[in-house]
Design an enzyme around this catalytic site. Sequence first.
Site, mmCIF file in Angstrom:
data_model
loop_
_atom_site.group_PDB
_atom_site.id
_atom_site.type_symbol
_atom_site.label_atom_id
_atom_site.label_comp_id
_atom_site.label_asym_id
_atom_site.label_seq_id
_atom_site.Cartn_x
_atom_site.Cartn_y
_atom_site.Cartn_z
ATOM 1 N N LYS A 159 -38.736 -22.543 5.547
ATOM 2 C CA LYS A 159 -38.193 -22.635 6.910
ATOM 3 C C LYS A 159 -37.903 -24.106 7.190
ATOM 4 O O LYS A 159 -38.738 -24.833 7.737
ATOM 5 C CB LYS A 159 -39.225 -22.056 7.883
ATOM 6 C CG LYS A 159 -38.628 -21.192 8.972
ATOM 7 C CD LYS A 159 -39.692 -20.389 9.683
ATOM 8 C CE LYS A 159 -39.275 -20.011 11.098
ATOM 9 N NZ LYS A 159 -38.041 -19.261 11.223
HETATM 10 N N1 PPE Z 1 -35.064 -14.751 8.819
HETATM 11 C C1 PPE Z 1 -34.774 -15.914 9.444
HETATM 12 C C2 PPE Z 1 -33.592 -16.698 8.993
HETATM 13 C C3 PPE Z 1 -35.597 -16.358 10.477
HETATM 14 O O1 PPE Z 1 -35.315 -17.515 11.083
HETATM 15 C C4 PPE Z 1 -36.698 -15.579 10.882
HETATM 16 C C5 PPE Z 1 -37.575 -16.035 11.999
HETATM 17 C C6 PPE Z 1 -36.964 -14.375 10.200
HETATM 18 C C7 PPE Z 1 -36.124 -14.003 9.171
HETATM 19 C C8 PPE Z 1 -38.156 -13.527 10.512
HETATM 20 O O2 PPE Z 1 -39.340 -14.150 10.069
HETATM 21 P P1 PPE Z 1 -40.756 -13.918 10.787
HETATM 22 O O3 PPE Z 1 -40.674 -14.561 12.127
HETATM 23 O O4 PPE Z 1 -41.733 -14.571 9.887
HETATM 24 O O5 PPE Z 1 -40.955 -12.447 10.891
HETATM 25 N N2 PPE Z 1 -36.914 -16.726 13.042
HETATM 26 C C9 PPE Z 1 -37.682 -17.518 13.947
HETATM 27 C C10 PPE Z 1 -36.841 -18.493 14.739
HETATM 28 C C11 PPE Z 1 -35.878 -17.913 15.719
HETATM 29 C C12 PPE Z 1 -35.233 -18.995 16.549
HETATM 30 O O6 PPE Z 1 -34.185 -18.708 17.179
HETATM 31 O O7 PPE Z 1 -35.758 -20.107 16.632
HETATM 32 C C13 PPE Z 1 -38.592 -16.669 14.813
HETATM 33 O O8 PPE Z 1 -38.380 -15.466 14.949
HETATM 34 O O9 PPE Z 1 -39.553 -17.215 15.333
#
Ligand code: PPE
Length: 307
Positions: A159
Site C-alpha cells: 500500500k
Molecule cells: N484494493 C485497493 C486498491 C485498496 O486501496 C483497498 C483499501 C482494498 C483493495 C481493500 O483492502 P482492505 O481495506 O485491506 O480490505 N482501500 C483503502 C483506502 C481507500 C481510500 O479511499 O483511501 C481503505 O479501504 O481503507
Amino acid sequence: MAMQKAEKIWFDGKLVPWDEATVHVSAHVLHYGSSIFEGIRAYATERGPAVFCLGPHIERLFNSAKIYRLEIPYTPQEIEQAILETIRVNGHKSCYIRPLVFRGAGGLGVNPLDCPVQVLILTMEWGAYLGPEAIKQGVAVGVSSWRRMAPGTFPAAAKIGGQYINSQLINMEAKRHGYVEGIALDVNGLVSEGSGENIFVISKGVITTPPLAASILQGITRKCVIQLADDLGYEVRQEAIPRELLYIADEVFFTGTAAEITPIRAVDGVTIGQGRRGPITKRLQEEFFGLTQGRLPDRHSWLTLVS
Ligand code: PPE
C-alpha cells in the site's frame, strides 16, 4: 471526502493539535509519492470502540515498508499502542484510522535514502465509502479503461502512496461516466479490483475473487469475507475472472475497510442479477457487521477493544 477534524494527530511520537501536524513543502513524499499507509476502522460496540483486524493491518504496513525498503522507526507494538491512544484521546465512538509513513524533507532527487522517515496516525469519522444507500441498495459501476499496474512495475501488494495515482485515474474516469466506482482489469485483461476495493463474483452459489497475482492489494476485508463465506459453508475460489463473467453473475460485491461489503447492482449499464443486493451478499453482510459491531461473538479474535 470532506474531513471532520479530530482534536489530535499522533505525529512522530507525539500527540499534536490537528492544525499543527504539518510538513515542509520540500518533503520527498510530496514530490515522489514516497509513503506507505493503512486504512483501518474502529467500530462502535457495547464495550466501546473496537478496532477491526488491527494486527493484520499493522503486519501489512510493515510488509509494505519492507517491500519499499523503508525503515519504520517504531515497533509494530508501538504503532498499535499509538493507534489505540489516538482513538482514546480523540474520544471517537467509531472512526477510520490512517497510519501514514513517509519520507520527509531532506533534499530533492529521486533517491529517497537521505530523507527522514516520519510517521503519523490520523483518525476521523468516515461513514459509508460509496454513499449512504450503497450498503443496502448497491452501486452502479463501470469497467475502467485504465489497467492496474503490470507485475514488475509497481508492487500491487504493497500500500504505497504513489500507486494511488492509478486508483485516482480509475475513480475519476468512473465518476466522469456517471458511475460510483470503476473496476480495473489487470494487464492481461482479467478482472483485478476497484480503485480502493477488492471484488467478489457469485455464480450459482460459488463465490470467486481474483487471485493475488491479478495485481490486487491483499485486502484484509477480502480475507475476512473468504473466512466468513467458508464458515457459512460456501465454496470460495481465488481464480482469474474474465470481464464478461461480471455481466452474467448472480451477485457481485466490493470489499474494503472503507467500502466494507458494498453490493454492485450494475456493471457498464448491465443489470447484475435482480439489480439489487443479492441474498448471499446480504448474508455475508449480516455476519460481517454482526462481528465488527460486536453483536456476534468474536470467534476469530478480530476485535481489539480501545479501552
Ligand atoms: N484494493 C485497493 C486498491 C485498496 O486501496 C483497498 C483499501 C482494498 C483493495 C481493500 O483492502 P482492505 O481495506 O485491506 O480490505 N482501500 C483503502 C483506502 C481507500 C481510500 O479511499 O483511501 C481503505 O479501504 O481503507
